[in-house]
Design a protein around this motif. Structure first.
Motif, short mmCIF file in Angstrom:
data_model
loop_
_atom_site.label_atom_id
_atom_site.label_comp_id
_atom_site.label_asym_id
_atom_site.label_seq_id
_atom_site.Cartn_x
_atom_site.Cartn_y
_atom_site.Cartn_z
N THR A 49 -4.21 10.49 14.26
CA THR A 49 -4.73 10.94 12.84
C THR A 49 -6.16 11.17 13.07
N ASP A 76 0.82 -1.43 -0.11
CA ASP A 76 -0.04 -0.13 0.04
C ASP A 76 0.75 1.18 -0.08
N GLN A 77 0.14 2.17 -0.43
CA GLN A 77 0.93 3.69 -0.49
C GLN A 77 1.58 4.01 0.94
N GLN A 130 2.59 6.09 4.04
CA GLN A 130 2.49 7.33 4.67
C GLN A 130 2.75 7.30 6.03
N HIS A 144 -9.09 2.26 9.37
CA HIS A 144 -9.78 2.73 8.40
C HIS A 144 -9.15 3.99 7.56
N ASP A 145 -9.49 4.26 6.59
CA ASP A 145 -8.97 5.47 5.75
C ASP A 145 -9.77 6.75 6.15
N LYS A 192 -8.30 8.68 12.77
CA LYS A 192 -8.95 7.81 11.93
C LYS A 192 -9.48 6.48 12.95
#
Length: 252
Positions: free
Chosen positions: A201, A2-3, A5, A251-252, A203
C-alpha cells in the motif's frame, strides 16, 4: 470494528535495537539489516470439560484457554559490527587497546614447519631480528630461515638453519579496536523498533517490541562462503507501564 479494506502486507523496515539496563532502554543501534523478524503468539493451554452423560457422552461441554507458553520472537540479521557480533556469539564487546612494547633477548627454540607464539602480538615487522644463540651474532634471514605472522605474533623456522635456539628482538605496534568475549552473556534483554512501510500500500508502519529476553540460538560459521548471519530468539515480556509485549501501528 474498523472499516474493512482488503489488502496484502509485505514489510520493509529499518530495525533499531537497544540494550535494556535496569528496565530502561539505552541508545539504539541501527538501522540493522534484518531478514527475519518473527513473532510467535502465546501458545495457550486448553482445559476442557468432557461430557460423560448418556446423550452427549464424549462431547465438550466447556472449554477454556489458559495462559501457556509465552509469546516469542526470532530475528536473523547480517549487520555484524562488534556489538551485534557479540550478540550473535552470546558474548560481550569491550574496547581493545595495545600500547607499544619493546621485547629484547626473547629466547625461543624454533621448529621447522611449526609455529611458536611470541610474548606479544602486533609485531612491527621492520624491527624484528632473530639471532643464533650459538654465536650470539649471526642474524637469520626472514623468508629464508624463518617466517613471522606479525598480527598473531607467531614465528617458525623454514629450514634446518633456523630450527635452533635463537634470540628474538622486536617492537610491537600500537593497536586499538573492539574485543569480543564469546559465551559470556547468555541472556540479553533488548528493545526493538521497526520504522517500516507496507510495500503493498505504500503506507507507513511502526513496530515496537518493548522488551525481549534473547539468546543466541544458532551456530555462527566464521569461515562461511556467504554473508554471516546472526540469530537471536527469545521471549517477549510486558514491562511496567505497558499493556502488551509489543505493538504494531499501521498508518492511514
Amino acid at each position: 470494528m474498523d472499516q474493512y479494506q482488503d489488502t496484502g502486507l509485505i514489510f520493509a523496515g529499518n530495525i533499531y535495537m537497544s540494550e535494556i539496563v535496569d528496565g530502561v532502554p539505552g541508545e539504539f543501534a541501527g538501522p540493522i539489516n534484518v531478514s527475519r523478524l518473527e513473532m510467535t503468539p502465546p501458545q495457550p493451554e486448553s482445559v476442557d470439560r468432557t461430557s460423560y452423560q448418556r446423550d452427549t457422552y464424549g462431547q465438550v461441554l466447556d472449554s477454556v484457554n489458559l495462559p501457556g507458553e509465552a509469546p516469542r520472537m526470532a530475528m536473523d540479521f547480517d549487520s555484524l559490527p562488534s556489538g551485534l557480533l557479540a550478540d550473535a556469539l552470546a558474548g560481550t564487546s569491550e574496547a581493545y587497546s595495545a600500547t607499544v612494547q619493546t621485547v629484547t633477548g626473547e629466547s625461543v627454540t624454533l621448529k621447522q614447519g611449526l609455529w611458536k607464539k611470541l610474548p606479544y602480538p602486533n609485531v612491527d615487522e621492520s624491527t624484528i631480528t632473530v639471532t643464533l644463540d650459538s654465536d650470539g651474532t649471526t642474524e637469520l634471514v626472514r623468508g629464508t630461515d624463518y617466517d613471522v605472522e606479525p598480527v598473531s605474533g607467531l614465528i617458525r623456522a623454514l629450514n634446518e638453519t633456523g630450527a635452533v635456539a635463537v634470540t628474538v628482538d622486536f617492537d610491537t605496534l600500537e593497536a586499538s579496536g573492539q574485543r569480543i568475549l564469546g559465551a559470556t552473556e547468555i541472556s540479553k534483554k533488548r528493545q526493538i523498533i521497526m520504522d517500516g512501510v507496507n510495500l503493498v500500500t505504500g503506507k507507513k508502519a511502526h513496530v515496537t517490541i518493548h522488551s525481549a529476553s534473547f539468546s543466541a540460538t544458532q551456530a555462527l560459521d566464521l569461515m562461511a562462503r556467504e554473508m554471516i548471519t546472526g540469530t537471536l530468539e527469545g521471549t517477549m515480556t510486558t514491562p511496567a507501564g505497558k499493556t502488551s509485549p509489543y505493538e504494531v501501528v499501521m498508518h492511514d
